[in-house]
Every structure is written in structure tokens, then in C-alpha cells.
Design an enzyme around this catalytic site. Sequence first.
Site, PDB file in Angstrom:
ATOM      1  CD  GLU A   9      -5.695 -28.506 -28.238  1.00 38.10           C
ATOM      2  OE1 GLU A   9      -4.803 -27.971 -27.556  1.00 38.10           O
ATOM      3  OE2 GLU A   9      -6.894 -28.575 -27.873  1.00 38.10           O
TER       4      GLU A   9
ATOM      5  CB  CYS B 137     -10.754 -29.241 -26.533  1.00 43.67           C
ATOM      6  SG  CYS B 137      -9.201 -29.573 -25.674  1.00 43.67           S
TER       7      CYS B 137
ATOM      8  CG  HIS C 245     -13.872 -31.019 -23.545  1.00 44.68           C
ATOM      9  ND1 HIS C 245     -13.083 -31.856 -24.307  1.00 44.68           N
ATOM     10  CD2 HIS C 245     -13.020 -30.174 -22.897  1.00 44.68           C
ATOM     11  CE1 HIS C 245     -11.813 -31.514 -24.137  1.00 44.68           C
ATOM     12  NE2 HIS C 245     -11.758 -30.509 -23.290  1.00 44.68           N
TER      13      HIS C 245
END
Length: 387
Positions: free
Chosen positions: A79, A111, A233
Amino acid sequence: MHIGIDQLEFYAPSTYLDLTELADARQVDPNKYLIGIGQSQQAVIPVTQDVVTMAANAASRVINDENRNKIAMVLFGTESGIDHSKSAAMYLKRLLQLPDNIRAIELKQACYGATAGVQFARDYVALHPEQQVLVVGSDIARYGLKTPGEVTQGGGAVAMTISAEPALLNLDDVSTFRSEDIMDFWRPLYRTEALVDGRYSENVYIDFFKAVWANYQSQTNRHIRDFEAFAFHLPFTKMGLKALRAVLPEASEQQQSQLMTNFEASRVYNRLVGNLYTGSLYLSLRSLFDQATLKPGQRIGLFSYGSGAEGEFYSGTISDKFDVEASKAWFDHYFANRTQVDVATYERLFKQQLPNHDVLLDTRQDDARFVLAGIKHDQRQYVDREA
């Protein structure tokens, strides 16, 4: 036939900021960062590194003369793209000297991009088991100086090869996913720093995890007792801890202890590097491999999340070929040889951005193989020092 993650490597610049020093400079209790956020240090990215050079520095450790001609696709999750049109994967393909008869694509959904790459790669290798796919997640997390998100900055790249009969993780067939149009985090094209609604984003992250985890259980009839560990994550490591705590009551007291021990192992590297965006889940997985005591056949759960929002839960079993000694030695050397910068230097480096015109950069302080040497005729000039 097993398909999954064969190699998994990492790169971040060797400069870092100690977050206790940042806390002192911002006049806050260091435990707000060390415990409340779960971060101790963060990588500081010089202007001579961008997502392409970091990806190349990571991927050069998984691409060699043995597999170079087996790579069929380069899937680049980011990103922090450098061009509105041209894929970062195309630059990477050239720097790695990959053949021309391949696909090179950039993937974007906050993400989540690298996870999309893993799933696309798995499907491709299922049809073409003699080939491999290079999947990269490379990003620079920027929220701005003296902002609430400053402590969750960082950056770096992970690079994976997806192959048949992999050496690390055999991916299971089922994955579950969820997407909603949500404004918890975003970065308009005209901004260099992200915008985030922090508390809302945390709540969405946990809600998505619980939803895809429940969906996964209903589709597979597997339960928490079937898992040795979970990798999350980790934009900051406390986030994954909150998600794990949401499902821990499903486990026995003994397994809760084991899952917590393995979670601590999974956040060792992220705690010292900071936020990788697309690479964060996979740095956590690498940390789990290196820092936990795992055995072939044990099942690992992976939760990927990208604000905006996309979430996915999938799983895999440790390969019979599993061996982590070389990776752990590399990370031990990396962390032992980094250079700490003070807050003033960090702030100077943060402000040092590429101009919108031709420029020649001083790369002498950058010890990486691949560096960004400047801009010429609106084209980024990349250098491979081993070429």
C-alpha cells in the site's frame, strides 16, 4: 500433493529507533508504548530505500540460480506503491533478473495484499506444480511525527516462494474471508501519511477475526484444540494479543498456556521492527517458526487483515522438511548489528522525502545490496551493488 510456503525471508534497513527514547521525547510513560502498544523498537527507513529496494533485498535471499527459471509470477502486495500505473513488481522482476515469460502484478488492499498473493499463488501452483510463485509484501508505515500513530510506524519487506512440496508450511484447502466498505484507515493519493480511526480499527479487526474464525470452524469442523499456534497481522503486537484473547476461552487451560507461549514467540521480530503493513503477518509467522518449538504436522492458524476492510483466516501444517536454524541465525545477526539512531536523527530521516524532480541521492550510508540512487527524467534509479 502439498502446496504452500517453501521459503520466507525478510529485509528492513539496519537503522532503528528505541521507543523508550521516543516516549521520553514525547513526554509519555514508556510503558504506554512497551506494554500498552506492545512495541519496543521500530525500523527507520532512509530515503535511499523504498518498497522496491526493500522487496529486492528480501527476495534476493529466496531467488537463486536453482529456482530463477521456475518462477512463473511475481505478486507484489503493497500500500506504499511508487507509481499510479506501473507495478512495483515490474521493477522487482528486473532487479532479480527473472525471465521475461512471467506475470508481474501489484496487489493492493491495505495490509491484506500479500495474503491475496499467497492465495492466488497457491491456486496457480495447484495447476502448475513444476513452477513457483514469488510473493512479496513491502511497505513503509507513516503516520506523521507527534501523532497518535507514530509509535506504530516502521517498515520492511517479506518475500516468499509458493511451491509444491514446500519446506515450511503446507497450506490447507479451506480459507474463509470477509470484506466490508469501512473507513477505519485510509490514505488518499494526495497524502504521504495515513489517516486512521484507531479505536474503531481495533474493534473491526477483532470482529473480523471472530467472524472468519467462526466461518472456518463451521466449514472444516476443526476447533481450537486442533491448533498449535496462531499467527496474526501485527500492525502493533498488542493487537494480535487482543484477538487471541477473544478466542482463548474456547481452549483448555493447558492449551491456553501453550497458545500464549507461542504468541509471544510470534511477536518477537515484529516488536523490534514495527509495522510492515502487508508483511506484518508473515514476519510474525517467521518469528513463530524461529522462536517457538514446533514439530512437523502441527497446524498453524493465520489471520490476515487489511483496513477498509478485508479479513481472511487460513491454516497450514508444518512441513516434514521444516528446519529453522539458518533463518534464526540470520535474524540474530541482523538484530545484533543494527544501528540505533536518536530521536533527532529519526525525525530528520522521516522528513527527508523524494522531491518531485530529478535528484541524486547519497547512498554511502546505506549498506544494502539494492538501493535507490535518485530520480532521472522522472524515473527512479535503482542500483544493484553486486551487478
